[in-house]
Scaffold this motif. Structure first.
Motif, PDB file in Angstrom:
ATOM      1  N   GLN A 128       0.924  -1.154   0.144  1.00 58.18           N
ATOM      2  CA  GLN A 128      -0.183  -0.023   0.098  1.00 58.18           C
ATOM      3  C   GLN A 128       0.811   1.380   0.019  1.00 58.18           C
ATOM      4  O   GLN A 128       1.955   1.215   0.438  1.00 58.18           O
ATOM      5  N   LYS A 130       3.172   4.555  -0.308  1.00 59.93           N
ATOM      6  CA  LYS A 130       4.588   4.791  -0.573  1.00 59.93           C
ATOM      7  C   LYS A 130       5.247   3.509  -0.518  1.00 59.93           C
ATOM      8  O   LYS A 130       6.372   3.362  -1.517  1.00 59.93           O
ATOM      9  N   ASN A 131       5.065   2.624   0.243  1.00 62.46           N
ATOM     10  CA  ASN A 131       6.002   1.515   0.176  1.00 62.46           C
ATOM     11  C   ASN A 131       5.772   0.646  -0.927  1.00 62.46           C
ATOM     12  O   ASN A 131       6.839   0.344  -1.706  1.00 62.46           O
ATOM     13  N   TRP A 132       4.382   0.554  -1.616  1.00 65.09           N
ATOM     14  CA  TRP A 132       4.353  -0.238  -2.784  1.00 65.09           C
ATOM     15  C   TRP A 132       4.938   0.542  -3.986  1.00 65.09           C
ATOM     16  O   TRP A 132       5.380   0.091  -4.819  1.00 65.09           O
ATOM     17  N   GLU A 133       5.020   1.839  -3.969  1.00 65.78           N
ATOM     18  CA  GLU A 133       5.578   2.755  -4.971  1.00 65.78           C
ATOM     19  C   GLU A 133       6.956   2.438  -4.982  1.00 65.78           C
ATOM     20  O   GLU A 133       7.413   2.501  -6.170  1.00 65.78           O
ATOM     21  N   GLY A 134       7.452   2.353  -3.876  1.00 66.80           N
ATOM     22  CA  GLY A 134       8.840   2.359  -3.687  1.00 66.80           C
ATOM     23  C   GLY A 134       9.277   0.883  -4.283  1.00 66.80           C
ATOM     24  O   GLY A 134      10.249   0.792  -4.904  1.00 66.80           O
ATOM     25  N   LYS A 136       7.581  -0.830  -6.575  1.00 64.96           N
ATOM     26  CA  LYS A 136       7.524  -1.010  -8.068  1.00 64.96           C
ATOM     27  C   LYS A 136       8.606  -0.109  -8.633  1.00 64.96           C
ATOM     28  O   LYS A 136       9.276  -0.566  -9.739  1.00 64.96           O
ATOM     29  N   ARG A 137       9.347   1.049  -7.964  1.00 65.51           N
ATOM     30  CA  ARG A 137      10.522   1.472  -8.619  1.00 65.51           C
ATOM     31  C   ARG A 137      11.606   0.743  -8.466  1.00 65.51           C
ATOM     32  O   ARG A 137      12.534   0.790  -9.480  1.00 65.51           O
ATOM     33  N   GLN A 206       7.211  -0.645 -17.020  1.00 65.97           N
ATOM     34  CA  GLN A 206       5.833  -0.728 -16.551  1.00 65.97           C
ATOM     35  C   GLN A 206       5.120  -2.239 -16.407  1.00 65.97           C
ATOM     36  O   GLN A 206       4.857  -2.678 -15.520  1.00 65.97           O
ATOM     37  N   TYR A 209       3.700  -4.192 -13.244  1.00 66.01           N
ATOM     38  CA  TYR A 209       3.832  -3.825 -12.073  1.00 66.01           C
ATOM     39  C   TYR A 209       2.714  -2.954 -11.303  1.00 66.01           C
ATOM     40  O   TYR A 209       2.801  -3.246 -10.104  1.00 66.01           O
ATOM     41  N   SER A 210       1.824  -2.640 -11.969  1.00 67.98           N
ATOM     42  CA  SER A 210       0.628  -2.169 -11.333  1.00 67.98           C
ATOM     43  C   SER A 210      -0.580  -3.195 -11.314  1.00 67.98           C
ATOM     44  O   SER A 210      -1.516  -2.575 -10.763  1.00 67.98           O
ATOM     45  N   LYS A 215       0.966  -7.658  -6.976  1.00 70.14           N
ATOM     46  CA  LYS A 215       1.100  -7.515  -5.662  1.00 70.14           C
ATOM     47  C   LYS A 215       0.947  -9.061  -4.912  1.00 70.14           C
ATOM     48  O   LYS A 215       1.565  -9.048  -3.779  1.00 70.14           O
TER      49      LYS A 215
END
Length: 263
Positions: A128, A130-134, A136-137, A206, A209-210, A215
């Motif tokens: 969820q 910021k952690n998930w965005e990190g 994915k990056r 991409q 990843y989304s 997940k």
């Protein structure tokens, strides 16, 4: 026995101090170089762990070499604290990676002090915001989706959980693979493209990843690695307990009567 205890403490702590120093140098190198998306996740924990390892090992080394009663007592205190914290962390890993145990201990406590939702802690914490965005990056920056020749079937038996969920479109989409990372919709397909099938992109930064399947793959991957970490922690506790026992022998052998300290 005294010599054996001293030798064990000196040798073990010398090795651990060198490991801690090497890890600390690597952490500083990452900091100076500028961390990537993946390196940012491990940089701070790595620096803290390496510093503590080097400090405690150096303390034990000095205590054993110079027969200092106060330093060996301080060293044993830090060892005991390490055992306690590692044991607590191991129990926590077991609870968040075991569905039945996590469910049984979720919401338990006294008064206003209660445990959280341990059963879903990994998903809530890593998948969820910021952690998930990190994450994915991190995956986009890494080579995690580079396929090897034996991965040609692209099925769950030959791929890791992360690769299967993040590096290829979901099976139900029915896409055709032109190569390892380029998929197309079959010409005869009449099904509506929606959900994760619509989220999939052939763009290397991409991919899927989304996707929700990504997940799920990351969740399974984290849980698998944390279970391995649990085994490692238990072996580490055993090692530290043995080291603590040797340290106690060294402390007992080096103990000087209080009156003699001032003579």
């Amino acid at each position: 026995m005294p010599r054996l205890s001293n030798a064990a403490v000196i040798t073990t702590n010398a090795i651990l101090a060198l490991i801690g120093l090497a890890t600390l140098c690597f952490s500083v190198y990452l900091f100076v170089k500028g961390p990537s998306g993946c390196q940012h996740f491990i940089q701070n924990p790595l620096i803290v762990t390496a510093t503590l390892l080097f400090f405690i090992s150096s303390l034990g080394l000095i205590a054993a070499l110079y027969d200092n009663y106060i330093i060996i007592t301080l060293y044993l205190f830090f060892l005991f604290l390490s055992i306690l914290l590692t044991l607590i962390f191991s129990i926590f890993i077991f609870l968040v990676t075991n569905d039945s145990a996590g469910k049984a201990f979720s919401g338990k406590g006294i008064g206003n002090v209660k445990t959280g939702d341990l059963q879903n802690w990994i998903g809530d914490h890593f998948l969820q915001g910021k952690n998930w965005e990190g994450i994915k990056r991190c995956m986009a920056d890494s080579s995690i989706c580079r396929f090897r020749p034996r991965d040609v079937d692209f099925d769950a038996k030959h791929l890791t959980h992360v690769k299967f969920g993040c590096c290829r479109p979901p099976v139900e989409c029915g896409f055709e693979a032109k190569n390892a990372t380029f998929w197309t919709v079959p010409a005869k397909s009449t099904a509506e493209i929606k959900g994760d099938c619509k989220t999939w992109s052939n763009t290397q930064s991409q991919l899927c990843y989304s996707c929700e399947t990504c997940k799920v793959g990351v969740y399974k991957g984290i849980r698998k690695r944390w279970r391995i970490l649990l085994v490692f922690n238990l072996l580490l506790i055993l090692l530290v307990v043995l080291l603590y026992s040797c340290g106690c022998c060294v402390r007992k052998n080096n103990r000087v009567p209080w009156k003699r300290r001032f003579l």
